[in-house]
Design an enzyme around this catalytic site. Structure first.
Site, short mmCIF file in Angstrom:
data_model
loop_
_atom_site.label_atom_id
_atom_site.label_comp_id
_atom_site.label_asym_id
_atom_site.label_seq_id
_atom_site.Cartn_x
_atom_site.Cartn_y
_atom_site.Cartn_z
CB CYS A 191 -25.05 0.77 -0.48
SG CYS A 191 -23.77 -0.04 0.51
CE LYS A 209 -1.13 2.19 3.52
NZ LYS A 209 -1.57 2.67 4.85
CB CYS A 232 -24.87 7.22 2.57
SG CYS A 232 -23.80 6.68 1.21
CB CYS A 272 -26.88 3.78 6.10
SG CYS A 272 -25.54 2.57 6.32
CB CYS A 304 -18.68 4.47 4.53
SG CYS A 304 -19.12 2.72 4.43
#
Length: 388
Positions: free
Chosen positions: A326, A240, A320, A317, A310
């Site tokens: 989702c 990463k 969102c 939620c 998130c």
């Protein structure tokens, strides 16, 4: 009598151009003409032509005209066979060309473009911690290029298991002292630990910084490697960090930098063909279908989205834009062990387990007699003296 394949001229037998092709075996053969044996000569000639010509045999006493060039039989047969071969090869090549086209069809999430558009809209303010204190904001823009690249690498190494606010503060202290390869090597581990504290695993990261700085000085002339293979050889640098360093320091997109936020959100959105357990598995799964031009953008998009919306626990939620597309929207967040004293937390253990632990603690208290208070101790002493 005129033969269909020969012409008489001055007592000699001659052949036309078409007859020469049909009588190729007789090209170099000289036939002696005998006027006394016309029948024998005719029979010999016919036998020779029959072997070469596959058409019907003319009658001995029938006069037939020689074939002209307008007769398409011999040319048509050879041309037709060649055309058939070309046609078959063309069909086979077309079939082979269609096979890899079917195999190269890659899987992709059904509604990912709509979800990505919503995330971009929610991240349009660029006010997440990663936007203000991420690795792109922790280096000295006025420093030489090798120093800037080294500071990017150091900030990425410190950011592991650490919030951006803590990483940015540690980088500010290092830059005030001089965040270069030479200064890191000349600083003792105790002082270096005080500068980067309280980043996660700060003692281990102090050793990684010293070893990495030594390798960069000895093998790379004080600069960082310009490839993922070279970066992952450095102590404390994983895939990463290597991909993010290539993107930020070298401005080259070599892969997707997947941290805990990208790993969590990709699984929640259903962007993976099957659920993954590690960020490295998530990186490979995303790179299989996500267009390469989005690899650089997807990291900071999902990291900021995970910091603000998130969340790992209790995601927002209801606020969102992806709540209707989702697959993980409005689902119960994973349970987390409550902190000490937070018995009324929404994620507290089950009541039966708590009752059992309280009962055991009360039983232990009953078995252990309580220690007397100082007043009781003094009264007991006076009673003993009076009795004596």
């Amino acid at each position: 009598m005129t033969s269909p394949y020969f012409a008489h001229s001055s007592g000699l037998l001659t052949r036309s151009a078409n007859q020469r092709r049909l009588l190729s075996p007789l090209k170099n053969k000289h036939i002696r003409v005998d006027t006394c044996l016309p029948v024998a000569l005719k029979v010999e000639t016919e036998e020779t032509t029959i072997g070469e010509y596959e058409g019907p045999t003319p009658h001995p006493h029938t006069i037939t005209q020689p074939k002209t060039e307008t007769d398409p039989r011999p040319l048509a047969s050879s041309t037709r066979s060649r055309r058939q071969v070309v046609k078959v090869e063309y069909e086979e090549e077309e079939a082979r060309a269609e096979e890899p086209r079917l195999k190269t069809e890659r899987w992709e999430p059904p509604d990912w473009r709509r979800q990505l558009a919503h995330i971009r809209e929610m991240r349009s303010g660029r006010d997440a911690p990663v936007d203000k204190m991420g690795a792109r904001k922790c280096y000295d823009a006025g420093a030489p290029a090798p120093v800037r690249r080294f500071q990017v690498l150091v900030s990425l190494m410190l950011s592991s298991q650490t919030k951006d606010q803590v990483t940015a503060a540690a980088m500010q202290r290092l830059r005030a002292r001089g965040c270069t390869v030479e200064n890191i090597l000349n600083t003792d581990e105790e002082t270096l630990g005080k500068l980067i504290y309280p980043v996660g695993f700060w003692r281990t990261k102090v050793k990684y910084l010293k070893k990495t700085s030594l390798m960069l000085q000895q093998e790379f002339a004080g600069d960082i490697p310009d490839s993922v293979e070279g970066l992952v050889l450095l102590p404390g640098v994983g895939p990463k960090m290597a991909h993010l360093a290539m993107d930020i320091a070298w401005n080259q997109v070599s892969g997707i930098g997947v941290d805990t936020h990208v790993h969590r959100i990709a699984n929640r959105l259903g962007w993976l063909k099957k659920p993954t357990k590690t960020p490295e598995e998530t990186r490979r799964a995303l790179e299989d279908w996500l267009p390469r031009e989005l690899w650089s953008e997807i990291n900071w998009l999902l990291v900021g989205f995970g910091q603000q919306m998130c969340l790992p626990v209790n995601p927002l939620c209801s606020m969102c834009l992806n709540q209707h597309c989702c697959p993980s929207a409005h689902k119960t967040s994973p349970t987390k062990r409550p902190k000490a004293g937070a018995l009324h937390s929404s994620h507290s253990p089950e009541p039966t387990k708590m009752k059992t632990e309280l009962n055991e603690e009360q039983a232990v208290r009953k078995q252990t007699p309580p220690s007397p208070s100082p007043q009781l101790r003094g009264q007991r002493r006076r009673d003993v003296l009076c009795m004596s």
